[in-house]
Design a protein around this motif. Structure first.
Motif, short mmCIF file in Angstrom:
data_model
loop_
_atom_site.label_atom_id
_atom_site.label_comp_id
_atom_site.label_asym_id
_atom_site.label_seq_id
_atom_site.Cartn_x
_atom_site.Cartn_y
_atom_site.Cartn_z
N PRO A 84 0.83 -1.23 0.00
CA PRO A 84 0.00 0.00 0.00
C PRO A 84 0.86 1.27 0.00
O PRO A 84 0.46 2.27 -0.61
CB PRO A 84 -0.81 -0.14 1.29
N GLU A 85 2.02 1.23 0.63
CA GLU A 85 2.89 2.42 0.65
C GLU A 85 3.54 2.72 -0.69
O GLU A 85 4.20 3.74 -0.84
CB GLU A 85 3.96 2.29 1.74
N ASP A 86 3.35 1.83 -1.67
CA ASP A 86 3.82 2.12 -3.03
C ASP A 86 2.82 2.97 -3.80
O ASP A 86 3.10 3.39 -4.93
CB ASP A 86 4.07 0.82 -3.81
N THR A 87 1.66 3.21 -3.22
CA THR A 87 0.65 4.04 -3.87
C THR A 87 1.19 5.44 -4.11
O THR A 87 1.66 6.11 -3.19
CB THR A 87 -0.62 4.11 -3.00
N ALA A 88 1.15 5.87 -5.36
CA ALA A 88 1.71 7.16 -5.74
C ALA A 88 1.46 7.40 -7.22
O ALA A 88 1.08 6.48 -7.95
CB ALA A 88 3.21 7.20 -5.45
N VAL A 89 1.71 8.62 -7.63
CA VAL A 89 1.82 8.91 -9.05
C VAL A 89 3.28 8.69 -9.44
O VAL A 89 4.18 9.24 -8.81
CB VAL A 89 1.40 10.36 -9.37
N TYR A 90 3.48 7.88 -10.45
CA TYR A 90 4.82 7.53 -10.90
C TYR A 90 5.15 8.34 -12.15
O TYR A 90 4.37 8.38 -13.11
CB TYR A 90 4.91 6.04 -11.19
N TYR A 91 6.32 8.96 -12.11
CA TYR A 91 6.79 9.79 -13.21
C TYR A 91 8.06 9.20 -13.81
O TYR A 91 8.95 8.75 -13.07
CB TYR A 91 7.11 11.20 -12.72
N CYS A 92 8.15 9.25 -15.12
CA CYS A 92 9.42 8.91 -15.74
C CYS A 92 10.17 10.20 -16.04
O CYS A 92 9.57 11.26 -16.21
CB CYS A 92 9.23 8.08 -17.00
N ALA A 93 11.47 10.08 -16.08
CA ALA A 93 12.33 11.23 -16.28
C ALA A 93 13.46 10.87 -17.23
O ALA A 93 13.87 9.71 -17.30
CB ALA A 93 12.89 11.72 -14.95
N GLY A 94 13.95 11.88 -17.95
CA GLY A 94 15.00 11.60 -18.92
C GLY A 94 15.99 12.73 -19.05
O GLY A 94 15.86 13.79 -18.43
N ASN A 95 16.98 12.45 -19.90
CA ASN A 95 18.00 13.44 -20.22
C ASN A 95 18.61 14.07 -18.98
O ASN A 95 18.54 15.30 -18.79
CB ASN A 95 17.43 14.53 -21.13
N PRO A 96 19.22 13.25 -18.12
CA PRO A 96 19.86 13.83 -16.94
C PRO A 96 21.07 14.67 -17.33
O PRO A 96 21.74 14.39 -18.33
CB PRO A 96 20.27 12.61 -16.13
N VAL A 97 21.34 15.68 -16.55
CA VAL A 97 22.56 16.46 -16.72
C VAL A 97 23.73 15.53 -16.37
O VAL A 97 23.73 14.94 -15.29
CB VAL A 97 22.56 17.70 -15.82
N PRO A 98 24.69 15.35 -17.26
CA PRO A 98 25.78 14.40 -17.01
C PRO A 98 26.45 14.63 -15.66
O PRO A 98 26.73 15.77 -15.28
CB PRO A 98 26.75 14.67 -18.16
N GLY A 99 26.63 13.54 -14.93
CA GLY A 99 27.30 13.62 -13.64
C GLY A 99 26.43 14.10 -12.50
O GLY A 99 26.91 14.26 -11.38
N THR A 100 25.16 14.30 -12.77
CA THR A 100 24.26 14.78 -11.71
C THR A 100 23.00 13.91 -11.68
O THR A 100 22.79 13.06 -12.54
CB THR A 100 23.83 16.24 -11.93
N SER A 101 22.16 14.18 -10.71
CA SER A 101 20.86 13.52 -10.63
C SER A 101 19.75 14.48 -11.04
O SER A 101 18.60 14.29 -10.66
CB SER A 101 20.62 13.01 -9.21
N VAL A 102 20.10 15.47 -11.80
CA VAL A 102 19.13 16.45 -12.30
C VAL A 102 18.62 15.99 -13.66
O VAL A 102 19.40 15.80 -14.58
CB VAL A 102 19.77 17.85 -12.42
N TYR A 103 17.31 15.82 -13.77
CA TYR A 103 16.67 15.38 -15.01
C TYR A 103 16.01 16.57 -15.69
O TYR A 103 15.38 17.40 -15.03
CB TYR A 103 15.65 14.29 -14.72
N THR A 104 16.12 16.63 -16.99
CA THR A 104 15.58 17.78 -17.72
C THR A 104 14.29 17.49 -18.47
O THR A 104 13.66 18.41 -18.97
CB THR A 104 16.63 18.30 -18.71
N LYS A 105 13.91 16.23 -18.58
CA LYS A 105 12.67 15.85 -19.26
C LYS A 105 11.82 15.02 -18.30
O LYS A 105 12.33 14.11 -17.64
CB LYS A 105 12.97 15.02 -20.52
#
Length: 116
Positions: A84-105
């Motif tokens: 039940p704790e997995d209940t959430a809206v799930y988002y996909c993300a892409g095009n991370p800034v190289p070397g970081t965990s920042v996603y741009t899409k």
């Protein structure tokens, strides 16, 4: 530009597979990560696959599996032993800034509801 799908209602212990594909002008858009946001909580990292290496949040390790079909430029998240704790809206993300965990899409999200 990123379209997530596959969410739904499932009982605890069940499984779901999410998919994420680029739509529209897909050139140079690469989905590689999944995040989720539960009601009243901040968005959190779930899993990523970058350079062939996978990374998971501790809360989903050994239950979720991330994969990519490079020919289709599609990202998947196989979720098993759902809680039940997995209940959430799930988002996909892409095009991370190289070397970081920042996603741009980002995708628009797909709702996963796990009933007890």
């Amino acid at each position: 530009q990123l379209q997530a799908s596959g969410g739904g209602l499932v009982q605890a212990g069940g499984s779901l597979r999410l998919s994420c594909a680029a739509s529209g002008r897909t050139r140079n858009i690469y989905p590689v990560g999944w995040f989720r946001q539960a009601p009243g909580k901040e968005r959190e990292f779930v899993a990523s696959i970058r350079g062939g290496a996978t990374n998971y949040a501790d809360s989903v390790k050994d239950r979720f599996t991330i994969s990519r079909d490079n020919a289709k430029n599609t990202l998947y998240l196989q979720m098993s032993s759902l809680k039940p704790e997995d209940t959430a809206v799930y988002y996909c993300a892409g095009n991370p800034v190289p070397g970081t965990s920042v996603y741009t899409k980002w995708g628009q999200g797909t709702l996963v509801t796990v009933s007890s």
